[in-house]
Motif scaffolding. Structure first.
Motif, mmCIF file in Angstrom:
data_model
loop_
_atom_site.group_PDB
_atom_site.id
_atom_site.type_symbol
_atom_site.label_atom_id
_atom_site.label_comp_id
_atom_site.label_asym_id
_atom_site.label_seq_id
_atom_site.Cartn_x
_atom_site.Cartn_y
_atom_site.Cartn_z
ATOM 1 N N THR A 18 -70.269 -40.559 -5.783
ATOM 2 C CA THR A 18 -69.318 -41.607 -5.396
ATOM 3 C C THR A 18 -68.744 -42.300 -6.629
ATOM 4 O O THR A 18 -67.533 -42.531 -6.718
ATOM 5 N N LYS A 42 -70.691 -45.342 6.019
ATOM 6 C CA LYS A 42 -70.843 -46.468 5.096
ATOM 7 C C LYS A 42 -70.454 -47.787 5.749
ATOM 8 O O LYS A 42 -69.629 -48.538 5.229
ATOM 9 N N ASP A 105 -65.116 -40.271 0.956
ATOM 10 C CA ASP A 105 -66.447 -40.527 0.413
ATOM 11 C C ASP A 105 -67.520 -40.270 1.471
ATOM 12 O O ASP A 105 -67.437 -40.827 2.570
ATOM 13 N N GLU A 106 -68.481 -39.470 1.141
ATOM 14 C CA GLU A 106 -69.617 -39.078 2.023
ATOM 15 C C GLU A 106 -69.180 -38.216 3.208
ATOM 16 O O GLU A 106 -69.966 -37.999 4.132
#
Ligand code: ATP
Ligand code: MG
Length: 174
Positions: A18, A42, A105-106
């Motif tokens: 990240t 998140k 992200d993720e």
């Protein structure tokens, strides 16, 4: 910005996926580019980078997911719904063409848990405007995504203070 955008994947079990994507965002912002970030899994709001980036006019940042961990063997209905919501946001940010860099992200973790379909993500990447660079982060990126990416970096965990009982530290891990 770059005439041709590529697809990058940062995966692996070592630290730095990240933060690497955010470093790239900063580099691009320094050249006057625009960045969209869609985060998966998140829901927790304590990340320092989120607070900082959200305040920048050239950045769009959207968080999805519950605040708690997903149970790998038994994701909850809300986990699926939140990942779907993230996917729709990703589609919107990518197809708009307004952003030079879109960071998912993720998303690799959401894919590896089967919360969203790899096929759908691959189609989204294929159909993107030519100038849009997309970065997909998270552990356990599925093989078809690795095959489709132009750049793959695997962070390998050799040592992490967590293994010595050092808990996540504000400003370093979050
Ligand atoms: P960072 O956000 O610091 O760049 P990351 O994105 O590579 O790390 P994730 O796999 O997303 O890490 O893990 C989420 C959290 O766990 C982060 O706070 C991260 O710093 C921490 N972490 C990363 N790798 C490890 C590891 N090998 N052992 C323990 N904790 C880790
Ligand atoms: Mg990460």
């Amino acid at each position: 910005m770059a005439a041709k955008g590529l697809v990058q994947v940062y995966t692996g079990d070592g630290k730095g996926k990240t933060t690497c994507a955010i470093g790239l965002a900063i580099r691009l912002l320094g050249h006057g580019g625009r960045v969209a970030i869609v985060q998966f899994l998140k829901g927790w709001e304590g990340y320092g980078e989120v607070a900082f980036l959200e305040a920048l006019p050239a950045v769009s940042l959207e968080r999805t997911g519950r605040a708690d961990f997903v149970r790998p063997r038994g994701p909850q209905p809300e986990d699926y719904a939140e990942a779907e919501r993230g996917l729709r946001l990703a589609e919107r940010r990518i197809t708009s063409g307004e952003y030079d860099l879109v960071i998912l992200d993720e998303i690799n973790v959401a894919l590896s848990y089967g919360l969203i379909s790899t096929r759908t993500v691959l189609d989204m990447l294929k159909g993107r405007p030519a100038h849009v660079e997309v970065v997909l982060t998270g552990r356990n990126a599925p093989d078809p995504l690795l095959d489709a990416a132009d750049l793959v970096t695997e962070m390998v965990n050799r040592r992490h203070p967590f293994e010595r009982g050092i808990k996540a530290r504000e400003g370093i891990e979050f």
